[in-house]
Design a protein around this motif. Structure first.
Motif, PDB file in Angstrom:
ATOM      1  N   GLU A 139       0.821  -1.210   0.000  1.00 19.78           N
ATOM      2  CA  GLU A 139       0.000   0.000   0.000  1.00 19.78           C
ATOM      3  C   GLU A 139       0.855   1.259   0.000  1.00 19.78           C
ATOM      4  OE1 GLU A 139      -2.456  -0.464   3.400  1.00 19.78           O
ATOM      5  OE2 GLU A 139      -3.748  -1.985   2.466  1.00 19.78           O
ATOM      6  N   ARG A 140       1.965   1.243   0.746  1.00 20.69           N
ATOM      7  CA  ARG A 140       2.839   2.418   0.770  1.00 20.69           C
ATOM      8  C   ARG A 140       3.537   2.615  -0.569  1.00 20.69           C
ATOM      9  NH1 ARG A 140       0.883   5.426   4.613  1.00 20.69           N
ATOM     10  NH2 ARG A 140       2.705   6.752   4.287  1.00 20.69           N
ATOM     11  N   SER A 141       3.853   1.513  -1.244  1.00 22.88           N
ATOM     12  CA  SER A 141       4.430   1.624  -2.586  1.00 22.88           C
ATOM     13  C   SER A 141       3.410   2.187  -3.560  1.00 22.88           C
ATOM     14  CB  SER A 141       4.910   0.248  -3.072  1.00 22.88           C
ATOM     15  OG  SER A 141       5.962  -0.235  -2.272  1.00 22.88           O
ATOM     16  N   HIS A 142       2.151   1.729  -3.433  1.00 24.39           N
ATOM     17  CA  HIS A 142       1.097   2.266  -4.295  1.00 24.39           C
ATOM     18  C   HIS A 142       0.884   3.761  -4.026  1.00 24.39           C
ATOM     19  CE1 HIS A 142       0.531  -1.745  -5.468  1.00 24.39           C
ATOM     20  NE2 HIS A 142      -0.377  -2.117  -4.588  1.00 24.39           N
ATOM     21  N   LEU A 143       0.996   4.152  -2.764  1.00 22.90           N
ATOM     22  CA  LEU A 143       0.831   5.560  -2.409  1.00 22.90           C
ATOM     23  C   LEU A 143       1.917   6.402  -3.074  1.00 22.90           C
ATOM     24  CD1 LEU A 143      -0.547   7.779  -0.742  1.00 22.90           C
ATOM     25  CD2 LEU A 143       0.983   7.179   1.155  1.00 22.90           C
ATOM     26  N   PHE A 144       3.155   5.908  -3.039  1.00 22.46           N
ATOM     27  CA  PHE A 144       4.252   6.619  -3.694  1.00 22.46           C
ATOM     28  C   PHE A 144       3.993   6.778  -5.188  1.00 22.46           C
ATOM     29  CE2 PHE A 144       7.958   5.586  -6.393  1.00 22.46           C
ATOM     30  CZ  PHE A 144       8.611   6.800  -6.345  1.00 22.46           C
ATOM     31  N   ARG A 145       3.609   5.676  -5.849  1.00 23.55           N
ATOM     32  CA  ARG A 145       3.389   5.748  -7.296  1.00 23.55           C
ATOM     33  C   ARG A 145       2.204   6.652  -7.634  1.00 23.55           C
ATOM     34  NH1 ARG A 145       5.312   0.395  -7.246  1.00 23.55           N
ATOM     35  NH2 ARG A 145       3.246  -0.479  -6.843  1.00 23.55           N
ATOM     36  N   GLY A 146       1.148   6.600  -6.803  1.00 24.43           N
ATOM     37  CA  GLY A 146       0.008   7.483  -7.037  1.00 24.43           C
ATOM     38  C   GLY A 146       0.393   8.951  -6.923  1.00 24.43           C
ATOM     39  N   ALA A 147       1.181   9.276  -5.901  1.00 27.19           N
ATOM     40  CA  ALA A 147       1.645  10.663  -5.734  1.00 27.19           C
ATOM     41  C   ALA A 147       2.553  11.066  -6.889  1.00 27.19           C
ATOM     42  CB  ALA A 147       2.382  10.800  -4.401  1.00 27.19           C
ATOM     43  N   MET A 148       3.390  10.142  -7.340  1.00 20.98           N
ATOM     44  CA  MET A 148       4.307  10.439  -8.441  1.00 20.98           C
ATOM     45  C   MET A 148       3.540  10.736  -9.722  1.00 20.98           C
ATOM     46  SD  MET A 148       7.107   7.968 -10.263  1.00 20.98           S
ATOM     47  CE  MET A 148       5.767   6.955 -10.907  1.00 20.98           C
ATOM     48  N   PHE A 149       2.625   9.830 -10.106  1.00 21.24           N
ATOM     49  CA  PHE A 149       1.882  10.026 -11.349  1.00 21.24           C
ATOM     50  C   PHE A 149       0.948  11.234 -11.262  1.00 21.24           C
ATOM     51  CE2 PHE A 149       2.816   5.460 -12.286  1.00 21.24           C
ATOM     52  CZ  PHE A 149       3.406   5.676 -13.522  1.00 21.24           C
ATOM     53  N   GLY A 150       0.463  11.514 -10.059  1.00 17.73           N
ATOM     54  CA  GLY A 150      -0.513  12.584  -9.917  1.00 17.73           C
ATOM     55  C   GLY A 150       0.061  13.977  -9.766  1.00 17.73           C
ATOM     56  N   THR A 151       1.333  14.081  -9.336  1.00 15.61           N
ATOM     57  CA  THR A 151       1.851  15.413  -8.999  1.00 15.61           C
ATOM     58  C   THR A 151       3.192  15.756  -9.624  1.00 15.61           C
ATOM     59  OG1 THR A 151       3.015  14.646  -6.992  1.00 15.61           O
ATOM     60  CG2 THR A 151       0.691  15.262  -6.748  1.00 15.61           C
ATOM     61  N   LEU A 152       3.940  14.769 -10.109  1.00 19.23           N
ATOM     62  CA  LEU A 152       5.282  15.053 -10.609  1.00 19.23           C
ATOM     63  C   LEU A 152       5.240  15.478 -12.065  1.00 19.23           C
ATOM     64  CD1 LEU A 152       8.015  14.901  -9.166  1.00 19.23           C
ATOM     65  CD2 LEU A 152       8.411  12.701 -10.273  1.00 19.23           C
ATOM     66  N   MET A 153       6.042  16.485 -12.408  1.00 16.71           N
ATOM     67  CA  MET A 153       6.104  16.954 -13.788  1.00 16.71           C
ATOM     68  C   MET A 153       6.628  15.856 -14.707  1.00 16.71           C
ATOM     69  SD  MET A 153       7.627  20.820 -13.479  1.00 16.71           S
ATOM     70  CE  MET A 153       7.724  20.929 -15.273  1.00 16.71           C
ATOM     71  N   ARG A 154       6.103  15.820 -15.940  1.00 17.36           N
ATOM     72  CA  ARG A 154       6.572  14.865 -16.937  1.00 17.36           C
ATOM     73  C   ARG A 154       7.881  15.380 -17.522  1.00 17.36           C
ATOM     74  NH1 ARG A 154       2.585  13.067 -14.078  1.00 17.36           N
ATOM     75  NH2 ARG A 154       1.353  11.425 -15.055  1.00 17.36           N
ATOM     76  N   GLY A 155       8.968  14.880 -17.005  1.00 18.03           N
ATOM     77  CA  GLY A 155      10.289  15.317 -17.442  1.00 18.03           C
ATOM     78  C   GLY A 155      11.314  14.257 -17.093  1.00 18.03           C
ATOM     79  N   ASP A 156      12.570  14.663 -17.043  1.00 14.64           N
ATOM     80  CA  ASP A 156      13.639  13.697 -16.779  1.00 14.64           C
ATOM     81  C   ASP A 156      13.510  13.052 -15.403  1.00 14.64           C
ATOM     82  OD1 ASP A 156      14.694  14.119 -19.249  1.00 14.64           O
ATOM     83  OD2 ASP A 156      16.374  15.360 -18.589  1.00 14.64           O
ATOM     84  N   ALA A 157      13.035  13.812 -14.407  1.00 16.18           N
ATOM     85  CA  ALA A 157      12.892  13.238 -13.060  1.00 16.18           C
ATOM     86  C   ALA A 157      11.941  12.046 -13.094  1.00 16.18           C
ATOM     87  CB  ALA A 157      12.383  14.301 -12.087  1.00 16.18           C
ATOM     88  N   MET A 158      10.797  12.216 -13.725  1.00 18.93           N
ATOM     89  CA  MET A 158       9.838  11.123 -13.859  1.00 18.93           C
ATOM     90  C   MET A 158      10.457   9.953 -14.617  1.00 18.93           C
ATOM     91  SD  MET A 158       6.635   9.864 -13.652  1.00 18.93           S
ATOM     92  CE  MET A 158       5.290  11.062 -13.621  1.00 18.93           C
ATOM     93  N   SER A 159      11.198  10.236 -15.681  1.00 21.99           N
ATOM     94  CA  SER A 159      11.774   9.165 -16.502  1.00 21.99           C
ATOM     95  C   SER A 159      12.779   8.331 -15.723  1.00 21.99           C
ATOM     96  CB  SER A 159      12.430   9.760 -17.753  1.00 21.99           C
ATOM     97  OG  SER A 159      11.467  10.289 -18.640  1.00 21.99           O
ATOM     98  N   PHE A 160      13.634   8.957 -14.936  1.00 22.16           N
ATOM     99  CA  PHE A 160      14.624   8.184 -14.178  1.00 22.16           C
ATOM    100  C   PHE A 160      13.967   7.388 -13.052  1.00 22.16           C
ATOM    101  CE2 PHE A 160      17.719  11.129 -16.147  1.00 22.16           C
ATOM    102  CZ  PHE A 160      18.589  10.173 -16.654  1.00 22.16           C
ATOM    103  N   ILE A 161      12.911   7.921 -12.469  1.00 14.82           N
ATOM    104  CA  ILE A 161      12.155   7.153 -11.474  1.00 14.82           C
ATOM    105  C   ILE A 161      11.527   5.928 -12.128  1.00 14.82           C
ATOM    106  CG2 ILE A 161      10.099   7.172 -10.005  1.00 14.82           C
ATOM    107  CD1 ILE A 161      10.738  10.104  -9.361  1.00 14.82           C
ATOM    108  N   ARG A 162      10.931   6.111 -13.303  1.00 12.64           N
ATOM    109  CA  ARG A 162      10.311   4.995 -14.007  1.00 12.64           C
ATOM    110  C   ARG A 162      11.343   3.957 -14.422  1.00 12.64           C
ATOM    111  NH1 ARG A 162       6.155   3.062 -13.492  1.00 12.64           N
ATOM    112  NH2 ARG A 162       5.569   2.623 -15.633  1.00 12.64           N
ATOM    113  N   LEU A 163      12.505   4.397 -14.867  1.00 14.51           N
ATOM    114  CA  LEU A 163      13.560   3.450 -15.253  1.00 14.51           C
ATOM    115  C   LEU A 163      13.940   2.561 -14.077  1.00 14.51           C
ATOM    116  CD1 LEU A 163      16.046   5.550 -17.445  1.00 14.51           C
ATOM    117  CD2 LEU A 163      14.526   3.719 -18.201  1.00 14.51           C
ATOM    118  N   GLY A 164      14.155   3.155 -12.912  1.00 16.62           N
ATOM    119  CA  GLY A 164      14.523   2.371 -11.737  1.00 16.62           C
ATOM    120  C   GLY A 164      13.438   1.386 -11.349  1.00 16.62           C
TER     121      GLY A 164
END
Length: 309
Positions: A139-164
């Protein structure tokens, strides 16, 4: 983006995904250990040790193989760098170092989880029970991903998080498939095979997806095909590799780019291969080759993007 910032985001995501994967593997192991005992009854208990290559370290601190020992070793033991506690600590340290690249919601999801995990460690995870703890980690992992997809700008930061995230997810799925296939080959009991397949699908949250796609009882070949080649499944190897290729294209870059070359080659193999061709090659052999390719991709990403030039 600075290489140290990219590295912090990438490893933050890898450690968070790894913690979730360990929780899923322990949940699988706990369920498999409840099956009727056979001559090889400890094979199921060795699953997390084999997946993480920590057997030698485990026996350094333990004198018997049982679920309580495995649980302590993989959940709270600071001496095991692959424990859930250590993974969350490493994720928090990386997130703290790149806090300026995260939204406040993403940072809060990580920070609050880390605070709560330390409280759980002081009280003892037994206070909420193993099943509840595994659900809490997911659930905490889902919370992190939900916050990431919902609030983080679509840019290099998002891409490197997704790669990992995706590299860690693909690695775990491949290892789970390989270990499940090995256990099935060692024990041809059809009831136990069915239970293993059902548990495997539960571990990757794909049980409902399987019945939607195949509309039949569980079969080893169908499960393997779905988790390797079906792009509809978000944890399948093909789905992970295609999204890794997409994120690398978003990061872009000029000149030679070995990560994109390696990923594009692997993506083409998964897209145009049939399950019958994988069976002909041997699923064990193919999965080992895939893990080797994945390691090469991770190494090339590290060298190309995450090391200071």
């Amino acid at each position: 983006m600075l290489s140290r910032t990219a590295s912090g985001l990438y490893w933050m995501a890898r450690y968070l995904e790894r913690a979730e994967n360990i929780a899923r593997v322990l949940d699988v192991t706990n369920r498999l250990s409840l099956m009727p005992v056979r001559s090889s009854h400890d094979d199921e208990l060795r699953v997390p040790l084999n997946l993480t290559s920590t057997s030698e370290l485990f026996w350094t601190f333990n004198d018997r193989l049982a679920m309580p020992q495995l649980f302590n070793f993989f959940v709270l033991d600071e001496r095991n760098p692959g424990s859930i506690f250590c993974c969350w600590e490493s994720a928090w340290n990386n997130a703290h170092a790149v806090r300026g690249s995260l939204s406040s919601e993403v940072w809060e999801s990580i920070n609050s989880s880390w605070i709560e995990l330390r409280k759980l460690r002081r009280k003892g995870v037994s206070s909420i029970g193993a099943d509840a703890f595994f659900d809490w980690v997911k659930e905490r992992s889902h919370l992190f991903r939900g916050a990431m997809f919902g609030t983080l700008m679509r840019g290099d930061a998002m891409s490197f998080i997704r790669l990992g995230t995706l590299l860690e997810r693909a690695d775990c799925t491949a290892r789970l498939l390989d270990v499940t296939l090995y256990l099935t080959e060692q024990d041809d009991d059809t009831v136990r095979e069915y239970y293993r397949l059902d548990t495997l699908l539960r571990s990757v949250s794909a049980r409902e997806a399987y019945h939607t796609i195949y509309r039949q009882q569980l079969a080893s070949d169908s499960v393997n095909e779905m988790l390797i080649l079906r792009e509809e499944s978000p944890r399948s190897l093909r789905s992970c590799i295609e999204e890794i290729a997409n994120q690398l294209n978003l990061i872009g870059g000029s000149g030679e780019n070995r990560p994109r070359l390696l990923v594009t080659t692997l993506e083409a193999e998964l897209r145009f291969s049939s399950y019958d061709s994988l069976v002909k090659e041997g699923i064990h052999s193919w999965l080992r080759d895939f893990l080797g390719d994945l390691g090469n991709i991770a190494e090339s990403i590290q060298h190309t993007y995450l090391e200071a030039k």
